[in-house]
Design a protein around this motif. Structure first.
Motif, PDB file in Angstrom:
ATOM      1  N   ILE A   4       0.831  -1.216   0.000  1.00 55.05           N
ATOM      2  CA  ILE A   4       0.000   0.000   0.000  1.00 55.05           C
ATOM      3  C   ILE A   4       0.858   1.255   0.000  1.00 55.05           C
ATOM      4  O   ILE A   4       0.534   2.235  -0.668  1.00 55.05           O
ATOM      5  CB  ILE A   4      -0.929  -0.008   1.236  1.00 55.05           C
ATOM      6  N   ILE A   5       1.950   1.249   0.731  1.00 53.53           N
ATOM      7  CA  ILE A   5       2.809   2.432   0.852  1.00 53.53           C
ATOM      8  C   ILE A   5       3.693   2.561  -0.377  1.00 53.53           C
ATOM      9  O   ILE A   5       4.345   1.596  -0.805  1.00 53.53           O
ATOM     10  CB  ILE A   5       3.671   2.340   2.118  1.00 53.53           C
ATOM     11  N   GLN A   6       3.725   3.766  -0.956  1.00 54.21           N
ATOM     12  CA  GLN A   6       4.530   4.034  -2.148  1.00 54.21           C
ATOM     13  C   GLN A   6       5.304   5.325  -1.957  1.00 54.21           C
ATOM     14  O   GLN A   6       4.874   6.231  -1.230  1.00 54.21           O
ATOM     15  CB  GLN A   6       3.641   4.153  -3.396  1.00 54.21           C
ATOM     16  N   LEU A   7       6.420   5.404  -2.649  1.00 55.50           N
ATOM     17  CA  LEU A   7       7.197   6.647  -2.645  1.00 55.50           C
ATOM     18  C   LEU A   7       6.567   7.638  -3.603  1.00 55.50           C
ATOM     19  O   LEU A   7       6.221   7.292  -4.736  1.00 55.50           O
ATOM     20  CB  LEU A   7       8.647   6.364  -3.065  1.00 55.50           C
ATOM     21  N   LEU A   8       6.422   8.866  -3.148  1.00 51.03           N
ATOM     22  CA  LEU A   8       5.831   9.898  -3.994  1.00 51.03           C
ATOM     23  C   LEU A   8       6.828  10.346  -5.050  1.00 51.03           C
ATOM     24  O   LEU A   8       8.027  10.479  -4.769  1.00 51.03           O
ATOM     25  CB  LEU A   8       5.411  11.102  -3.154  1.00 51.03           C
ATOM     26  N   PRO A   9       6.359  10.641  -6.255  1.00 53.31           N
ATOM     27  CA  PRO A   9       7.250  11.225  -7.261  1.00 53.31           C
ATOM     28  C   PRO A   9       7.759  12.591  -6.797  1.00 53.31           C
ATOM     29  O   PRO A   9       7.124  13.263  -5.974  1.00 53.31           O
ATOM     30  CB  PRO A   9       6.350  11.350  -8.497  1.00 53.31           C
ATOM     31  N   ASP A  10       8.898  13.002  -7.355  1.00 53.11           N
ATOM     32  CA  ASP A  10       9.501  14.259  -6.915  1.00 53.11           C
ATOM     33  C   ASP A  10       8.584  15.450  -7.143  1.00 53.11           C
ATOM     34  O   ASP A  10       8.487  16.352  -6.297  1.00 53.11           O
ATOM     35  CB  ASP A  10      10.835  14.472  -7.645  1.00 53.11           C
ATOM     36  N   VAL A  12       5.370  15.593  -7.160  1.00 52.29           N
ATOM     37  CA  VAL A  12       4.279  15.603  -6.185  1.00 52.29           C
ATOM     38  C   VAL A  12       4.796  16.039  -4.815  1.00 52.29           C
ATOM     39  O   VAL A  12       4.179  16.854  -4.116  1.00 52.29           O
ATOM     40  CB  VAL A  12       3.614  14.227  -6.102  1.00 52.29           C
ATOM     41  N   ALA A  13       5.966  15.498  -4.435  1.00 57.78           N
ATOM     42  CA  ALA A  13       6.554  15.885  -3.146  1.00 57.78           C
ATOM     43  C   ALA A  13       6.885  17.363  -3.118  1.00 57.78           C
ATOM     44  O   ALA A  13       6.712  18.041  -2.087  1.00 57.78           O
ATOM     45  CB  ALA A  13       7.812  15.057  -2.889  1.00 57.78           C
ATOM     46  N   ASN A  14       7.342  17.901  -4.243  1.00 59.65           N
ATOM     47  CA  ASN A  14       7.675  19.323  -4.308  1.00 59.65           C
ATOM     48  C   ASN A  14       6.425  20.180  -4.170  1.00 59.65           C
ATOM     49  O   ASN A  14       6.452  21.246  -3.552  1.00 59.65           O
ATOM     50  CB  ASN A  14       8.387  19.643  -5.621  1.00 59.65           C
ATOM     51  N   GLN A  15       5.316  19.739  -4.758  1.00 66.32           N
ATOM     52  CA  GLN A  15       4.083  20.503  -4.635  1.00 66.32           C
ATOM     53  C   GLN A  15       3.563  20.492  -3.201  1.00 66.32           C
ATOM     54  O   GLN A  15       3.021  21.485  -2.711  1.00 66.32           O
ATOM     55  CB  GLN A  15       3.019  19.953  -5.583  1.00 66.32           C
ATOM     56  N   ILE A  16       3.730  19.361  -2.511  1.00 63.99           N
ATOM     57  CA  ILE A  16       3.320  19.291  -1.101  1.00 63.99           C
ATOM     58  C   ILE A  16       4.186  20.227  -0.261  1.00 63.99           C
ATOM     59  O   ILE A  16       3.688  20.944   0.610  1.00 63.99           O
ATOM     60  CB  ILE A  16       3.419  17.844  -0.593  1.00 63.99           C
ATOM     61  N   ALA A  17       5.493  20.219  -0.536  1.00 61.84           N
ATOM     62  CA  ALA A  17       6.390  21.134   0.189  1.00 61.84           C
ATOM     63  C   ALA A  17       6.062  22.578  -0.129  1.00 61.84           C
ATOM     64  O   ALA A  17       6.177  23.464   0.719  1.00 61.84           O
ATOM     65  CB  ALA A  17       7.839  20.824  -0.168  1.00 61.84           C
ATOM     66  N   ALA A  18       5.645  22.830  -1.370  1.00 62.47           N
ATOM     67  CA  ALA A  18       5.305  24.206  -1.759  1.00 62.47           C
ATOM     68  C   ALA A  18       4.111  24.726  -0.971  1.00 62.47           C
ATOM     69  O   ALA A  18       4.011  25.918  -0.686  1.00 62.47           O
ATOM     70  CB  ALA A  18       5.013  24.261  -3.257  1.00 62.47           C
ATOM     71  N   GLY A  19       3.196  23.817  -0.604  1.00 59.64           N
ATOM     72  CA  GLY A  19       2.063  24.253   0.195  1.00 59.64           C
ATOM     73  C   GLY A  19       2.463  24.772   1.548  1.00 59.64           C
ATOM     74  O   GLY A  19       1.756  25.569   2.159  1.00 59.64           O
ATOM     75  N   GLU A  20       3.609  24.342   2.046  1.00 59.96           N
ATOM     76  CA  GLU A  20       4.104  24.807   3.336  1.00 59.96           C
ATOM     77  C   GLU A  20       4.997  26.023   3.189  1.00 59.96           C
ATOM     78  O   GLU A  20       4.982  26.924   4.030  1.00 59.96           O
ATOM     79  CB  GLU A  20       4.875  23.673   4.019  1.00 59.96           C
TER      80      GLU A  20
END
Length: 624
Positions: A4-10, A12-20
């Motif tokens: 079930i657990i997967q590594l997020l693509p870069d 997607v991870a960058n967009q999540i970090a951008a929200g912060e």
């Protein structure tokens, strides 16, 4: 069963970090300006278009980057600021996480142009949504140019949450001012939509504050200095008479980094205790230098909050330093226990011995003795001599003779008249008709207006009722654009900061519809030749300051909301205050004007304007 657990693509991870990291255009401005400062730039130019939604560009003359560094700076957790975990507690730079550029590149179109001084060619990189589009060599000047276009182009939901250009530009200016105040030795320029808003040459701290907030700020500042082992404090505080309703001129800088601290702010307010009107906030621009290992900056995503090792000592030192400056420059009354040199013994008399004063008293004199007369020099029992009395007394045979002319009988005492206790009339001089009594109003505690009605009693809150009356009046004037003005004999000259003047220019059309007449509006000065009929000349500056303060943090999105906000703010400022004594006619006019309104039940801020007490309600109060 698949995992079930997967590594997020870069991306997607960058967009999540951008929200912060990137919440609005001002967040990008902050990160890029801090990077330019860390690059040891001495000249930084910020170019903004449409409040940063369309374009944000930061150009500096710093050290620049190599080809490899230019490519790596957009990777996550890539930074030149730290090497080891221990470096987090010995920071001397602005940024250190290595997520800012990667986050910005994930949600915008980014162009980077950079060149180091020792290299002939620079590097030009184009990125769109974390994807490298192009990388070329280019002929560039020394330094770095970051160009961020179309912010949130791939996240339309985030873009829709952005406020109007006016609100977003205010946040951009706030970030620009914080960085510029912390580094007065750097040349800063801000250009918005092609027009230059700020041009700040290198200067000292005081001059930088004046250049940012206006020339009149200079007379408001009081210097603060304190040097201890725990903290070194420098900067300026504002005089109490120039305090405002808002907190826009309050800045703490710790190791040249802007921070927010309610704890330190409380220390400042404690030092100003007894000097400020209720609700007013003092201005302060305080620079604190502390050892880097005594603070933790990594407790907030925007790095505007800091944890101190010894907060209590810092609180006491800061409070004492501010209080000392207020007393030292005669801003606050102080008790001075220093020796007054005027009370010292003159130099010529220091070697002389003091002499006891000669006091001559006739101890044998008895004023009640028979035949007491003025005596000339007599010998005392101790052998001393007495001089003659310079004020001879009139001779009298005895003390009883002083009262010879007074009558001993009590005829005059008997003639004293006392106030008659007989009732000479009725308690009320004349009986009033029932209609006259019903129409009367009475003021209670200089706060409520009481009037009788058929069903019982009406109690009106004079402040909230007047707010409703003025609100509907001003809103009608703004909407219909037909307000009367009173001309001033001499134009009124008022001074505001640059940010306040920009907001005042936007409010100008609506204010003119309420009755204001503006002759001239400069960068920091406004001339007013006419004011509304309901406003006194002495109240103009107070009304405008409160209006700007109320609208500064929540600038409305449309014209109707703006007009509504202006009407509410002016009604609140000019409404009759609690504690004001009203004449009977003023009370009746206020009650009549209230019930002539469209919505008399509530104030503009949805508070009740009146309550009614029926006869039945009153009867219940007297029923056991």
């Amino acid at each position: 069963m698949s995992s079930i657990i997967q590594l997020l693509p870069d991306h997607v991870a960058n967009q999540i970090a951008a929200g912060e990291v990137v919440q609005r255009p001002a967040s990008v401005v902050k990160e890029l300006l801090e990077n330019a400062i860390d690059a040891k730039a001495t000249d930084i130019k910020l170019v903004v278009k449409d409040a940063g939604k369309t374009l944000i560009q930061v150009i500096d003359n710093g050290m620049g980057m190599s080809v490899t560094d230019a490519r790596l700076c957009f990777e996550r957790h890539a930074t030149s600021k730290i090497r080891h975990a221990e470096d987090l507690f010995d920071l001397h730079t602005k940024g250190f996480r290595g997520e800012a550029l990667a986050s910005i590149a994930a949600i915008a179109h980014v162009e980077l142009k950079t060149k180091r001084d020792q290299e002939e060619l620079g590097t030009h990189i184009v990125i769109e949504g974390s994807k490298f589009v192009a990388q070329d060599a280019a002929v560039l000047p020394k330094g770095t140019s970051f160009l961020v276009k179309n912010l949130f182009f791939n996240i339309p939901a985030r873009r829709n949450f952005l406020k109007s250009d006016t609100v977003e530009m205010r946040h951009v200016i706030d970030e620009f001012q914080r960085v510029a105040l912390a580094h007065p030795s750097i040349y800063f320029t801000l250009i918005h939509n092609g027009s230059e808003m700020f041009n700040l040459p290198p200067s000292n701290y005081r001059q930088r504050i004046v250049n940012l907030l206006g020339g009149k700020t200079n007379e408001k500042l009081v210097p603060v200095t304190e040097d201890t082992e725990i903290v070194k404090i420098s900067g300026f505080i504002g005089k109490p008479e120039f305090a405002k309703k808002n907190r826009n001129e309050q800045f703490f800088f710790v190791n040249d980094r802007f921070i927010k601290s309610a704890y330190l702010h409380h220390a400042i307010m404690s030092a100003y205790e007894g000097l400020l009107k209720e609700g007013n906030q003092p201005s302060y621009f305080l620079y604190l230098q502390v050892p880097p290992n005594t603070i933790d900056i990594n407790i907030h995503p925007t790095k505007t909050e800091i944890k101190f090792d010894d907060e209590q000592s810092l609180y006491a030192i800061l409070r004492s330093a501010v209080k000392h400056s207020l007393g030292q420059f005669n801003v606050a009354p102080v008790l001075d226990f220093e020796r007054d040199p005027n009370l010292d013994t003159p130099y010529d008399y220091r070697s002389k011995e003091s002499e006891m004063p000669l006091i001559q008293v006739d101890s044998n004199f008895n004023p009640f003795a028979d035949g007491a007369t003025t005596t000339v020099a007599k010998k005392s029992s101790g052998g001393g001599s007495y001089s003659s009395n310079p004020f001879p007394k009139k001779e009298t045979t005895s003390w009883e003779s002083l009262y010879v002319d007074l009558k001993s009988d009590t005829e005059e005492v008997a003639s004293i008249s006392f106030e008659s206790e007989e009732v000479t009339g009725n308690l009320f001089q004349h009986e009033e008709k029932e209609e006259e009594i019903a129409s009367k109003t009475y003021q209670f505690h200089k706060k409520y207006i009481i009037s009788s009605i058929k069903s019982g009693m009406l109690v009106v809150d004079q402040n909230k009722a007047h707010q409703r009356v003025l609100y509907e009046q001003y809103l009608a004037n703004i909407t219909v654009q037909s307000a009367s003005s009173q001309q001033l004999l001499f134009p009124l000259e008022l001074y505001f900061s640059f940010e306040e003047m920009e907001l005042l220019k936007e409010l100008k059309p609506s204010l003119e519809n309420t009755g204001f007449i503006f002759d001239k509006m400069d960068k920091e000065r406004v001339l007013i030749s006419g004011i509304p009929v309901t406003v006194q000349e002495s109240e103009v500056s107070i009304v405008l300051e409160e209006l700007i303060s109320n609208l500064q943090n929540e600038v409305p999105e449309n014209t109707f909301s703006l007009n509504d906000g202006i009407a509410k703010s002016m009604a609140k400022s000019l409404a009759v205050k609690t504690g004001t004594l009203l004449t009977e006619r003023e009370q009746e006019n206020l009650v009549n004007a209230l019930f002539a309104c469209k919505e008399p039940n509530v104030s503009p801020f949805n508070r009740p304007t009146f309550v009614t007490l029926s006869v039945e309600d009153l009867d219940k109060k007297f029923t056991l």
